[in-house]
Design an enzyme around this catalytic site. Structure first.
Site, PDB file in Angstrom:
ATOM      1  N   CYS A  73       0.777  -1.239   0.000  1.00 41.05           N
ATOM      2  CA  CYS A  73       0.000   0.000   0.000  1.00 41.05           C
ATOM      3  C   CYS A  73       0.808   1.289   0.000  1.00 41.05           C
ATOM      4  CB  CYS A  73      -0.926   0.034   1.209  1.00 41.05           C
ATOM      5  SG  CYS A  73      -1.700  -1.538   1.621  1.00 41.05           S
ATOM      6  N   CYS A  76       1.625   3.721  -3.108  1.00 45.87           N
ATOM      7  CA  CYS A  76       0.626   4.609  -3.690  1.00 45.87           C
ATOM      8  C   CYS A  76       0.033   5.579  -2.684  1.00 45.87           C
ATOM      9  CB  CYS A  76      -0.513   3.799  -4.295  1.00 45.87           C
ATOM     10  SG  CYS A  76      -0.110   3.180  -5.914  1.00 45.87           S
ATOM     11  N   HIS A  77      -0.178   5.109  -1.465  1.00 46.36           N
ATOM     12  CA  HIS A  77      -0.875   5.932  -0.477  1.00 46.36           C
ATOM     13  C   HIS A  77       0.061   6.711   0.434  1.00 46.36           C
ATOM     14  CE1 HIS A  77      -4.744   4.168  -1.581  1.00 46.36           C
ATOM     15  NE2 HIS A  77      -4.168   2.980  -1.542  1.00 46.36           N
ATOM     16  N   MET A 114      -6.936   0.326  -8.201  1.00 47.17           N
ATOM     17  CA  MET A 114      -6.894  -0.354  -6.916  1.00 47.17           C
ATOM     18  C   MET A 114      -7.050  -1.852  -7.162  1.00 47.17           C
ATOM     19  SD  MET A 114      -6.897  -0.283  -3.559  1.00 47.17           S
ATOM     20  CE  MET A 114      -7.464  -1.287  -2.186  1.00 47.17           C
ATOM     21  N   HIS A 353       5.428  11.340 -10.711  1.00 53.53           N
ATOM     22  CA  HIS A 353       5.730   9.925 -10.559  1.00 53.53           C
ATOM     23  C   HIS A 353       6.841   9.519 -11.518  1.00 53.53           C
ATOM     24  CE1 HIS A 353       5.011   5.988  -9.014  1.00 53.53           C
ATOM     25  NE2 HIS A 353       4.645   5.486 -10.183  1.00 53.53           N
ATOM     26  N   HIS A 395       0.381   6.885 -16.285  1.00 51.92           N
ATOM     27  CA  HIS A 395       1.438   6.045 -15.708  1.00 51.92           C
ATOM     28  C   HIS A 395       2.257   5.465 -16.855  1.00 51.92           C
ATOM     29  CE1 HIS A 395       3.577   3.070 -13.375  1.00 51.92           C
ATOM     30  NE2 HIS A 395       3.114   3.640 -12.280  1.00 51.92           N
TER      31      HIS A 395
END
Length: 569
Positions: A73, A76-77, A114, A353, A395
């Site tokens: 996780c 991304c978070h 997700m 990113h 992305h």
């Protein structure tokens, strides 16, 4: 909630912009120490937090959740859960959602990237319940990591003066592949000519990227646990000659490429602590650490966790180009005088990113993925050239350069959040009317894409979708004919060709061989299941070879030595 990042992991997890790769799925870890092979989680030293209003957790559950959160996780978070590619997961949000809602979302995922951690079998119902409760508590804060900690982990196994003066093996290094074995904590070096595994090298956990020295002799790999290995490809077999742990979580490493400074310095950026470090290129000795904490470009608010994402080496100046994710700043770090360090800060957009060069290697195109924009940095003039609106959560990995039959030189990105491919004009001299504009929007299979790829010798454009919740989509790839883009895409059943049996079998990251006539795909299965590499003939689009081995534990990112060394994509 668990979300794949980077690169392969988006990575949303991934390869890891793999992500690979921030954190693509690889099977639940029953024994974290075995998975990490001694490498600590970035939040392993943080204390058990009890938050008012949050559901009860035992200390053992909290410890287990910390490890799962790092693996699945955090990419991304964020470690502090303030969000980036994934949404914020702070208690003021998660407690309102409640445990049942969170369990459902973790189980089934969403088309926006997700992963479906439950229905894919990668997290058990018990683990999903633990994570749904865990994200309702305040995030534990990890310790800092400075020069003292780095120096304590720095090792030079073979000093530069003791290394070979000529290549000691018979490998065709130009067509060698470095393949991340995510959950094994290794990379496999595979001969692109014979398709044989030459050796495996123990590294950090879930190597995110492999980068080559300017000379092509040294391979730099960095794990998500921020361990860097410097591998000498001249040795027989290729072997780690230096290593260092530059933080607690990381994604990026690069070496200097400007004329006169080739391989003099290396740089690594970390997710935690939010900083980057400049090192000696041949020993990894840390020289200079710079924090990236600061104000965001839009709201001008202080951010405590601005993570370092992609880093590329400028060909125009003695500079590293550093993406700072949460603040939305692109830093031009001039390494000509480290004692009087000069950093030019370029405002773009959040959350930066991954990205790559245009075909001339002058313009760096990089995804501000939650702003749904591509930032274009002119590395020669050292300024922002454009901000381009694209689809939902771009992305690109490093993107794909090709000559559009109508619009000339272009660069393309796929998206995590929708099924589109944005094709952007990159020729301000020859095609000024199309420069820095989306000239085409292609429709691909679906959302959940991490990588798009082509090659100067190819007429194909490949788009993966490993994070799509539909197994038919995540286990196949779309391929477009560059000379006839309007006719749409063909779907190739890559996972079916691998013939692996059970498991999620996500197909991730097309990578070309040097000649540009083969495309390699990872079929990333669960840790306890069989994975493979599938090689496709680029001209015929037919299956050419499947590489299977017990050594191929959760393969994700793949990096051809020549193409990586020369920024061919």
């Amino acid at each position: 909630m668990p979300h794949s990042s980077h690169s392969t992991a988006t990575a949303a997890a991934v390869l890891g912009s793999v992500i690979l790769l921030s954190a693509l799925p690889a099977g639940a870890a029953e024994n974290p120490e075995e998975v990490y092979e001694g490498a600590p989680s970035p939040i392993s030293e943080a204390k058990h937090v009890v938050t008012p209003g949050a559901p009860d957790m035992t200390e053992a559950e909290f410890e287990r959740a910390k490890t799962i959160y790092f693996q699945r996780c955090a990419g991304c978070h964020g470690v502090l859960r303030k969000g980036a590619t994934g949404k914020p997961l702070t208690p003021d949000i998660t407690q309102k959602r409640g445990t049942d809602y969170l369990k459902t979302f973790i189980t089934y995922g969403s088309p926006l990237g997700m992963p479906n951690w439950g229905t894919s079998g990668e997290l058990s119902p018990e683990e999903i319940d633990i994570m749904a409760r865990y994200v309702q508590h305040d995030p534990p804060v990890p310790p800092e990591w400075g020069m003292k900690e780095m120096k304590a982990t720095w090792k030079v196994a073979v000093a530069p003066e003791q290394r070979p003066t000529s290549k000691q093996n018979n490998l065709n290094l130009d067509n060698l592949f470095s393949v991340t074995l995510r959950d094994a904590g290794k990379v496999a070096l595979i001969d692109g000519d014979t398709k044989e595994i030459v050796t495996t090298v123990k590294t950090g956990y879930a190597v995110h990227i492999s980068r080559l020295s300017s000379s092509g002799r040294y391979l730099y790999v960095i794990g998500r646990d921020a361990k860097i290995n410097l591998i000498d490809l001249w040795m027989d077999p290729p072997t780690t000659v230096a290593e260092i742990k530059v933080g607690l979580e990381a994604r990026s490493v690069e070496t200097s490429k400007y004329e006169g400074y080739e391989d003099k310095y290396a740089i690594a950026g970390t997710y935690w602590p939010p900083q980057f470090v400049v090192m000696n290129g041949d020993t990894l000795e840390p020289i200079k650490i710079v924090s990236t904490r600061g104000m965001t470009v839009d709201t001008q608010e202080y951010h405590p966790e601005p993570r370092v994402a992609a880093i590329v080496a400028s060909h125009q100046h003695p500079e590293f180009i550093v993406n700072v994710k949460e603040t939305g700043k692109v830093l031009l770090v001039n390494y000509s005088d480290l004692k009087n360090l000069t950093i030019t800060s370029i405002d773009s957009a959040r959350f930066l990113h991954d990205g790559g060069w245009d075909s001339t290697k002058r313009y760096f195109l990089t995804a501000a993925n939650k702003s749904n924009k591509i930032a274009v940095v002119d590395s020669k003039e050292r300024k922002l050239a454009a901000m381009i609106d694209v689809g939902n959560i771009p992305h690109p990995g490093r993107g794909a350069n090709f000559v559009d039959p109508q619009y000339g030189p272009v660069w393309a990105t796929s998206h995590l959040g929708d099924n589109t491919v944005a094709v952007i004009g990159t020729d301000p001299v020859g095609h000024p009317d199309q420069a820095w504009k989306v000239v085409r929007t292609l429709k691909a299979q679906g959302g959940g894409s991490l990588f798009i790829k082509t090659h100067p010798q190819s007429k194909n454009l490949w788009v993966d979708t490993p994070l799509n919740p539909d197994a038919k989509v995540s286990q196949s790839v779309a391929v477009f004919d560059i000379e006839n883009l309007d006719k749409g895409y063909e779907v190739l059943p890559i996972a079916e060709w691998a013939d692996l049996g059970e498991g999620p079998k996500r197909v991730v990251q097309p990578e070309y061989n040097k000649a540009g006539d083969e495309v390699w795909f990872s079929v990333w299965n669960g840790k306890e299941q069989k994975s493979a590499l599938v090689i496709v003939d680029d001209k015929t689009r037919k299956l050419k070879k499947v590489i299977k081995s017990d050594l191929l534990v959760t393969p994700t990112g793949k990096f051809n030595v020549y193409n990586t060394q020369h920024d061919v994509y």
